[in-house]
Design a protein around this motif. Structure first.
Motif, PDB file in Angstrom:
ATOM      1  N   PRO A 134       0.830  -1.209   0.000  1.00  0.00           N
ATOM      2  CA  PRO A 134       0.000   0.000   0.000  1.00  0.00           C
ATOM      3  C   PRO A 134       0.861   1.254   0.000  1.00  0.00           C
ATOM      4  CG  PRO A 134      -0.001  -1.041   2.169  1.00  0.00           C
ATOM      5  CD  PRO A 134       0.694  -1.989   1.252  1.00  0.00           C
ATOM      6  N   VAL A 135       0.358   2.299  -0.636  1.00  0.00           N
ATOM      7  CA  VAL A 135       1.077   3.564  -0.769  1.00  0.00           C
ATOM      8  C   VAL A 135       0.213   4.683  -0.204  1.00  0.00           C
ATOM      9  CG1 VAL A 135       2.024   5.249  -2.405  1.00  0.00           C
ATOM     10  CG2 VAL A 135       2.340   2.787  -2.802  1.00  0.00           C
ATOM     11  N   ASP A 136       0.760   5.428   0.735  1.00  0.00           N
ATOM     12  CA  ASP A 136       0.058   6.597   1.273  1.00  0.00           C
ATOM     13  C   ASP A 136       0.290   7.823   0.406  1.00  0.00           C
ATOM     14  OD1 ASP A 136      -0.982   5.228   3.509  1.00  0.00           O
ATOM     15  OD2 ASP A 136       0.894   5.513   4.602  1.00  0.00           O
ATOM     16  N   THR A 137       1.561   8.039   0.026  1.00  0.00           N
ATOM     17  CA  THR A 137       1.947   9.217  -0.744  1.00  0.00           C
ATOM     18  C   THR A 137       2.664   8.771  -2.009  1.00  0.00           C
ATOM     19  OG1 THR A 137       2.218  10.525   1.286  1.00  0.00           O
ATOM     20  CG2 THR A 137       3.250  11.376  -0.725  1.00  0.00           C
ATOM     21  N   LEU A 138       2.115   9.146  -3.167  1.00  0.00           N
ATOM     22  CA  LEU A 138       2.689   8.769  -4.455  1.00  0.00           C
ATOM     23  C   LEU A 138       3.361   9.975  -5.095  1.00  0.00           C
ATOM     24  CD1 LEU A 138       3.045   6.781  -6.837  1.00  0.00           C
ATOM     25  CD2 LEU A 138       0.795   7.541  -7.648  1.00  0.00           C
ATOM     26  N   LEU A 139       4.614   9.808  -5.516  1.00  0.00           N
ATOM     27  CA  LEU A 139       5.303  10.821  -6.307  1.00  0.00           C
ATOM     28  C   LEU A 139       5.121  10.432  -7.775  1.00  0.00           C
ATOM     29  CD1 LEU A 139       8.526  11.210  -4.144  1.00  0.00           C
ATOM     30  CD2 LEU A 139       6.374  12.500  -4.021  1.00  0.00           C
ATOM     31  N   VAL A 140       4.419  11.265  -8.526  1.00  0.00           N
ATOM     32  CA  VAL A 140       3.978  10.929  -9.875  1.00  0.00           C
ATOM     33  C   VAL A 140       4.892  11.555 -10.923  1.00  0.00           C
ATOM     34  CG1 VAL A 140       2.035  10.973 -11.479  1.00  0.00           C
ATOM     35  CG2 VAL A 140       1.600  10.973  -9.031  1.00  0.00           C
ATOM     36  N   PRO A 141       5.561  10.745 -11.746  1.00  0.00           N
ATOM     37  CA  PRO A 141       6.354  11.314 -12.841  1.00  0.00           C
ATOM     38  C   PRO A 141       5.450  12.070 -13.814  1.00  0.00           C
ATOM     39  CG  PRO A 141       6.945   9.025 -12.445  1.00  0.00           C
ATOM     40  CD  PRO A 141       5.698   9.284 -11.672  1.00  0.00           C
ATOM     41  N   ALA A 142       5.863  13.301 -14.163  1.00  0.00           N
ATOM     42  CA  ALA A 142       4.990  14.166 -14.954  1.00  0.00           C
ATOM     43  C   ALA A 142       5.413  14.322 -16.409  1.00  0.00           C
ATOM     44  CB  ALA A 142       4.906  15.556 -14.307  1.00  0.00           C
ATOM     45  N   ALA A 143       6.713  14.205 -16.709  1.00  0.00           N
ATOM     46  CA  ALA A 143       7.156  14.484 -18.073  1.00  0.00           C
ATOM     47  C   ALA A 143       8.433  13.730 -18.385  1.00  0.00           C
ATOM     48  CB  ALA A 143       7.380  15.984 -18.272  1.00  0.00           C
ATOM     49  N   GLY A 144       8.608  13.395 -19.653  1.00  0.00           N
ATOM     50  CA  GLY A 144       9.798  12.697 -20.099  1.00  0.00           C
ATOM     51  C   GLY A 144       9.478  11.937 -21.371  1.00  0.00           C
ATOM     52  N   PRO A 145      10.486  11.500 -22.112  1.00  0.00           N
ATOM     53  CA  PRO A 145      10.239  10.808 -23.376  1.00  0.00           C
ATOM     54  C   PRO A 145       9.555   9.457 -23.225  1.00  0.00           C
ATOM     55  CG  PRO A 145      12.565  10.713 -22.793  1.00  0.00           C
ATOM     56  CD  PRO A 145      11.923  11.665 -21.845  1.00  0.00           C
ATOM     57  N   TRP A 146       9.509   8.943 -22.002  1.00  0.00           N
ATOM     58  CA  TRP A 146       8.900   7.630 -21.769  1.00  0.00           C
ATOM     59  C   TRP A 146       7.505   7.734 -21.163  1.00  0.00           C
ATOM     60  CZ3 TRP A 146       8.003   6.889 -16.520  1.00  0.00           C
ATOM     61  CH2 TRP A 146       8.715   7.739 -15.655  1.00  0.00           C
ATOM     62  N   ILE A 147       6.992   8.956 -21.022  1.00  0.00           N
ATOM     63  CA  ILE A 147       5.744   9.176 -20.287  1.00  0.00           C
ATOM     64  C   ILE A 147       4.603   9.556 -21.229  1.00  0.00           C
ATOM     65  CG2 ILE A 147       4.576  10.695 -18.639  1.00  0.00           C
ATOM     66  CD1 ILE A 147       7.162  10.887 -17.106  1.00  0.00           C
ATOM     67  N   LYS A 148       3.462   8.933 -21.010  1.00  0.00           N
ATOM     68  CA  LYS A 148       2.215   9.293 -21.678  1.00  0.00           C
ATOM     69  C   LYS A 148       1.195   9.638 -20.598  1.00  0.00           C
ATOM     70  CE  LYS A 148      -1.322   7.421 -24.785  1.00  0.00           C
ATOM     71  NZ  LYS A 148      -1.760   6.237 -25.573  1.00  0.00           N
ATOM     72  N   LEU A 149       0.510  10.754 -20.768  1.00  0.00           N
ATOM     73  CA  LEU A 149      -0.401  11.233 -19.731  1.00  0.00           C
ATOM     74  C   LEU A 149      -1.430  10.188 -19.331  1.00  0.00           C
ATOM     75  CD1 LEU A 149      -1.600  13.451 -17.929  1.00  0.00           C
ATOM     76  CD2 LEU A 149      -2.921  14.220 -19.912  1.00  0.00           C
ATOM     77  N   ALA A 150      -2.038   9.514 -20.287  1.00  0.00           N
ATOM     78  CA  ALA A 150      -3.075   8.523 -19.966  1.00  0.00           C
ATOM     79  C   ALA A 150      -2.516   7.409 -19.090  1.00  0.00           C
ATOM     80  CB  ALA A 150      -3.663   7.941 -21.246  1.00  0.00           C
ATOM     81  N   GLU A 151      -1.261   7.016 -19.347  1.00  0.00           N
ATOM     82  CA  GLU A 151      -0.641   5.963 -18.544  1.00  0.00           C
ATOM     83  C   GLU A 151      -0.362   6.450 -17.123  1.00  0.00           C
ATOM     84  OE1 GLU A 151       1.623   3.696 -22.245  1.00  0.00           O
ATOM     85  OE2 GLU A 151       2.762   4.978 -20.881  1.00  0.00           O
ATOM     86  N   VAL A 152      -0.009   7.718 -16.992  1.00  0.00           N
ATOM     87  CA  VAL A 152       0.239   8.277 -15.657  1.00  0.00           C
ATOM     88  C   VAL A 152      -1.060   8.329 -14.851  1.00  0.00           C
ATOM     89  CG1 VAL A 152       1.009  10.303 -14.378  1.00  0.00           C
ATOM     90  CG2 VAL A 152       2.242   9.591 -16.420  1.00  0.00           C
ATOM     91  N   VAL A 153      -2.123   8.755 -15.495  1.00  0.00           N
ATOM     92  CA  VAL A 153      -3.425   8.789 -14.809  1.00  0.00           C
ATOM     93  C   VAL A 153      -3.815   7.381 -14.362  1.00  0.00           C
ATOM     94  CG1 VAL A 153      -5.892   9.205 -15.123  1.00  0.00           C
ATOM     95  CG2 VAL A 153      -4.236  10.878 -15.960  1.00  0.00           C
ATOM     96  N   ASP A 154      -3.641   6.403 -15.241  1.00  0.00           N
ATOM     97  CA  ASP A 154      -3.963   5.020 -14.893  1.00  0.00           C
ATOM     98  C   ASP A 154      -3.062   4.525 -13.759  1.00  0.00           C
ATOM     99  OD1 ASP A 154      -5.440   2.509 -15.499  1.00  0.00           O
ATOM    100  OD2 ASP A 154      -3.432   1.787 -15.981  1.00  0.00           O
ATOM    101  N   PHE A 155      -1.798   4.915 -13.778  1.00  0.00           N
ATOM    102  CA  PHE A 155      -0.859   4.571 -12.712  1.00  0.00           C
ATOM    103  C   PHE A 155      -1.363   5.072 -11.365  1.00  0.00           C
ATOM    104  CE2 PHE A 155       3.160   6.183 -10.555  1.00  0.00           C
ATOM    105  CZ  PHE A 155       3.583   4.957 -10.084  1.00  0.00           C
ATOM    106  N   ALA A 156      -1.758   6.338 -11.311  1.00  0.00           N
ATOM    107  CA  ALA A 156      -2.263   6.907 -10.056  1.00  0.00           C
ATOM    108  C   ALA A 156      -3.524   6.184  -9.598  1.00  0.00           C
ATOM    109  CB  ALA A 156      -2.531   8.399 -10.233  1.00  0.00           C
ATOM    110  N   ARG A 157      -4.412   5.901 -10.534  1.00  0.00           N
ATOM    111  CA  ARG A 157      -5.653   5.197 -10.172  1.00  0.00           C
ATOM    112  C   ARG A 157      -5.381   3.793  -9.649  1.00  0.00           C
ATOM    113  NH1 ARG A 157      -9.361   6.311 -15.533  1.00  0.00           N
ATOM    114  NH2 ARG A 157     -10.134   8.402 -15.004  1.00  0.00           N
ATOM    115  N   THR A 158      -4.399   3.113 -10.240  1.00  0.00           N
ATOM    116  CA  THR A 158      -4.112   1.737  -9.851  1.00  0.00           C
ATOM    117  C   THR A 158      -3.403   1.669  -8.500  1.00  0.00           C
ATOM    118  OG1 THR A 158      -3.921   1.148 -12.197  1.00  0.00           O
ATOM    119  CG2 THR A 158      -3.026  -0.415 -10.604  1.00  0.00           C
TER     120      THR A 158
END
Length: 204
Positions: A134-158
């Protein structure tokens, strides 16, 4: 525990006079390492590891503990840690997860990337690996050549943290940051906020 956000992917954790720094890279400046007791390195890329600044900090304080994956640890003369391992750094409980850098293109960069769970806070480095813990506080990667916004949103939700803050954001303009923040606040399904550079939040 106090969390301070520095440039790009670097954060500083403080509790009861103990200081743990994660990923002091080339965009982070000198301040994060001042008075640090231990450093965690997710991987060897310059935006996560400023070798010259780290070497200067270790010269100033030979007792500064540094933890990294085995290949990087051998290069730096640091302490090697591996996925699945739990250890104590600067009095914080750390669990190592993940293992691989996210792909940019054609299987590159194909290097090791460790994620660190520190007393309920999760720094994934350059990865969107979802830990079993379990994770209380998530540090979310926001930008970079390997990042897609939809995948980040799904990451946070999961991951389903109680709260989330952005990191890995030096590549974003002010407009880009505002756009990312709006999406995560709207669709991330968690309490989301941006920590201004050099400022802190109390995680309780």
């Amino acid at each position: 525990m106090r969390l301070t956000k520095y440039g790009h992917a670097c954060v500083r954790l403080e509790q009861d006079g103990r200081v743990l720094v994660i990923d002091p890279g080339e965009f982070s400046g000198d301040e994060p390492l001042a008075g640090a007791d231990a450093v965690l390195l997710t991987h060897e890329h310059d935006d996560h590891l400023d070798r010259d600044r780290l070497a200067a900090a270790r010269q100033a304080d030979p007792g500064l503990a540094v933890y990294a994956h085995p290949e990087l640890a051998a290069e730096l003369g640091a302490q090697a840690v591996t996925v699945g391992e739990t250890f104590e750094a600067a009095g914080f409980q750390v669990t190592v997860v993940g293992g691989k850098h996210a792909e940019t293109v054609d299987g590159l960069p194909d290097c090791t990337n460790l994620g660190f769970l520190v007393d309920g806070l999760y720094h994934p480095g350059d990865s969107l690996h979802v830990p079993e813990q379990p994770v209380d506080t998530l540090l979310v990667p926001a930008a970079g050549p390997w990042i897609k916004l939809a995948e980040v949103v799904d990451f946070a939700r999961t991951v389903r943290p109680a709260r989330a803050f952005p990191i890995h954001d030096a590549h974003l303009s002010e407009i880009g940051q505002e756009n990312f923040d709006a999406w995560l606040d709207w669709k991330g399904e968690t309490e989301y906020a941006r920590i201004p550079l050099g400022e802190s939040v109390d995680l309780g």
